[in-house]
Design an enzyme around this catalytic site. Structure first.
Site, PDB file in Angstrom:
ATOM      1  N   GLY A  10       6.241   2.854  14.297  1.00  0.00           N
ATOM      2  CA  GLY A  10       5.324   1.778  14.665  1.00  0.00           C
ATOM      3  C   GLY A  10       6.043   0.454  14.658  1.00  0.00           C
ATOM      4  N   ASP A  35       8.098   4.392  18.399  1.00  0.00           N
ATOM      5  CA  ASP A  35       6.799   3.913  18.820  1.00  0.00           C
ATOM      6  C   ASP A  35       6.380   4.692  20.059  1.00  0.00           C
ATOM      7  OD1 ASP A  35       5.112   1.173  18.117  1.00  0.00           O
ATOM      8  OD2 ASP A  35       4.762   1.883  20.157  1.00  0.00           O
ATOM      9  N   ARG A  88     -16.121   1.561  10.429  1.00  0.00           N
ATOM     10  CA  ARG A  88     -14.899   1.683   9.623  1.00  0.00           C
ATOM     11  C   ARG A  88     -14.554   3.140   9.338  1.00  0.00           C
ATOM     12  NH1 ARG A  88     -13.533   1.658   4.090  1.00  0.00           N
ATOM     13  NH2 ARG A  88     -11.597   0.523   3.621  1.00  0.00           N
ATOM     14  N   ALA A 118       2.692   1.633   5.032  1.00  0.00           N
ATOM     15  CA  ALA A 118       2.321   0.220   5.083  1.00  0.00           C
ATOM     16  C   ALA A 118       1.066  -0.016   5.901  1.00  0.00           C
ATOM     17  CB  ALA A 118       3.469  -0.614   5.651  1.00  0.00           C
ATOM     18  N   ASP A 148       0.181  -8.627  -2.585  1.00  0.00           N
ATOM     19  CA  ASP A 148      -0.779  -9.430  -3.348  1.00  0.00           C
ATOM     20  C   ASP A 148      -0.113 -10.006  -4.597  1.00  0.00           C
ATOM     21  OD1 ASP A 148      -3.439  -8.304  -1.922  1.00  0.00           O
ATOM     22  OD2 ASP A 148      -2.066  -6.665  -2.361  1.00  0.00           O
ATOM     23  N   ARG A 151       2.107 -12.860  -3.620  1.00  0.00           N
ATOM     24  CA  ARG A 151       1.287 -14.045  -3.363  1.00  0.00           C
ATOM     25  C   ARG A 151       0.810 -14.670  -4.680  1.00  0.00           C
ATOM     26  NH1 ARG A 151      -2.133 -10.836   1.311  1.00  0.00           N
ATOM     27  NH2 ARG A 151      -0.899 -11.523   3.125  1.00  0.00           N
ATOM     28  N   HIS A 175      -5.492  -2.664  -2.437  1.00  0.00           N
ATOM     29  CA  HIS A 175      -4.981  -3.764  -1.625  1.00  0.00           C
ATOM     30  C   HIS A 175      -6.142  -4.204  -0.741  1.00  0.00           C
ATOM     31  CE1 HIS A 175      -2.585  -6.239   1.002  1.00  0.00           C
ATOM     32  NE2 HIS A 175      -2.799  -5.466   2.050  1.00  0.00           N
TER      33      HIS A 175
END
Length: 324
Positions: A10, A35, A88, A118, A148, A151, A175
């Site tokens: 990807g 890809d 979803r 990921a 996270d 950050r 996450h």
């Protein structure tokens, strides 16, 4: 520079950011980009290769699954995007079908590789990949709350006026919106920030809760401004790959099945773990306050609810990049 090969499945925004970080830091000697848009992969490989005179010799090629043979790490940044009117759960089921295809091909062509997931929702899809792949679950790792946590440390460093590398604090759990900040064990220079002054500043619960809200909402804020997030998660992926290739045995908040730690099992979420050449070696769970323990349990239930409605079937099997 490592002579090891790393594959990336990807090559949209996140995959390209990861490839660039791996290339620029010479973490791998060979990068293989996959890809469904083969011309895009070829173009990205060519573009990176032209930087060798500035960075050093790193082979970059566009390839297929057979070219992943011998890769020590394969990063998965692939998935399908949400269709109009799709809920979803439908999206999760289609992504699970994509992961079924990826898992089968990786088991055939790169059975010894450590897989780094990921694609979002990373905890759900790491759980799916662990269930679909024939390799040990310890060799399937989600990036989890590494971003996270980065950050969190960056904003705490800014708040206290210190280098973020001197901040030791974790975000655990999902996450996502149910993630949990560990205030009780957060330290700077060995001093717990909840009960000690650091660099002339005391713990201000209101100010630091607002800081955490900025951490939790960071992806939304960035996407609102530029349409996607990619550069910081690209650095996270490169860091995690280096830890694996160099067998660093670093303690990182990665998404794994805790297997009973904190009473949680049969799903993936982030807890601190020792990570080395064979993937996750052992969890290193910090002691939690009662509030943190309740928060982590609630985070696990959010993920369990999503997993409960999932099936793996249908879908068109297409693989493309999804935003982080």
């Amino acid at each position: 520079m490592s002579n090891s090969a790393v594959g990336i499945i990807g090559v949209g925004n996140v995959g390209v950011a990861a490839a660039y970080a791996l290339f620029q830091r010479q973490i791998a000697g060979r990068l293989v980009l996959l890809d469904t848009d083969t011309r895009r992969a070829e173009g990205e490989a060519m573009d990176l290769m032209h930087g060798q005179a500035l960075v050093g010799r790193v082979s970059v090629q566009a390839g297929d699954y057979a070219d992943l043979a011998g890769c020590r790490v394969v990063v998965i940044c692939a998935g399908v995007n949400q269709k109009p009117g799709e809920n979803r759960l439908d999206l999760l089921n289609r992504n699970a079908e994509v992961f079924r295809e990826i898992a089968g091909r990786l088991d055939r062509h790169a059975p010894e590789a450590v897989l780094v997931v990921a694609t979002n929702p990373v905890d759900i899809l790491t759980t799916v990949m662990q269930r679909l792949s024939s390799r040990p679950a310890s060799r399937v790792i989600g990036t989890g709350t590494m971003l996270d946590t980065s950050r969190f440390r960056a904003l705490l460093g800014e708040h206290y006026g210190v280098n973020p590398r001197s901040v030791h604090a974790y975000i655990l759990g999902e996450h996502g919106d149910s993630e949990v900040p560990l205030w009780s064990s957060a330290t700077i220079g060995g001093r717990r920030i909840v009960d000690q002054e650091v660099n002339g500043r005391r713990f201000d619960e209101t100010a630091l809760q607002a800081l955490f809200e900025r951490v939790r909402g960071a992806a939304y804020d960035i996407i609102d401004r530029k349409g996607y997030t990619n550069t910081a998660i690209g650095l996270v992926i490169a860091y995690l790959v280096r830890v694996i290739l160099e067998d660093q045995k670093s303690v990182l908040p990665v998404s794994v099945d805790p297997a009973g730690v904190y009473g949680i099992s049969d799903l993936c979420l982030s807890v601190p773990c020792v990570v080395g050449r064979d993937g996750v070696e052992t969890p290193v769970p910090p002691q939690l306050s009662e509030t943190e323990a309740r928060g982590l349990s609630a985070s696990a239930e959010v993920l369990r609810t999503s997993l409960a409605g999932m099936t793996i079937g249908g879908g068109d099997g297409g693989v493309s990049e999804t935003s982080k």
